[in-house]
Design a protein around this motif. Structure first.
Motif, PDB file in Angstrom:
ATOM      1  N   GLN A  24       0.846  -1.190   0.000  1.00  0.00           N
ATOM      2  CA  GLN A  24       0.000   0.000   0.000  1.00  0.00           C
ATOM      3  C   GLN A  24       0.883   1.242   0.000  1.00  0.00           C
ATOM      4  N   SER A  26      -0.393   4.491  -0.522  1.00  0.00           N
ATOM      5  CA  SER A  26      -1.089   5.651   0.036  1.00  0.00           C
ATOM      6  C   SER A  26      -2.341   5.187   0.771  1.00  0.00           C
ATOM      7  N   LYS A  27      -2.926   6.087   1.527  1.00  0.00           N
ATOM      8  CA  LYS A  27      -4.158   5.754   2.238  1.00  0.00           C
ATOM      9  C   LYS A  27      -5.314   5.698   1.246  1.00  0.00           C
ATOM     10  N   SER A  28      -6.370   4.981   1.615  1.00  0.00           N
ATOM     11  CA  SER A  28      -7.527   4.901   0.733  1.00  0.00           C
ATOM     12  C   SER A  28      -8.228   6.254   0.673  1.00  0.00           C
TER      13      SER A  28
END
Length: 63
Positions: A24, A26-28
């Motif tokens: 991942q 980046s953040k969602s």
């Protein structure tokens, strides 16, 4: 096979394959949540609409 007392070989770093989960970066975002929601909700609505249409067509044919 290696002996029981042997040290396990170190895992090599390799890129994720087509079925592996990539790391991942980046953040969602809100867009991700919207797309996920549509992917869950749309098939449900489509199934309900198909059932209702089938019931309507079945009852319309018996008139």
């Amino acid at each position: 096979m290696r002996p029981a007392g042997g040290v396990a070989p170190k895992q090599t770093q390799q890129p994720a394959g087509p079925f592996d989960v990539p790391p991942q970066s980046s953040k969602s975002t809100v867009g991700d949540a919207l797309v996920t929601g549509l992917l869950v909700i749309y098939p449900t609505f489509a199934a309900v609409a198909a059932i209702i249409a089938g019931l309507f067509l079945t009852s319309a044919g018996s008139l």
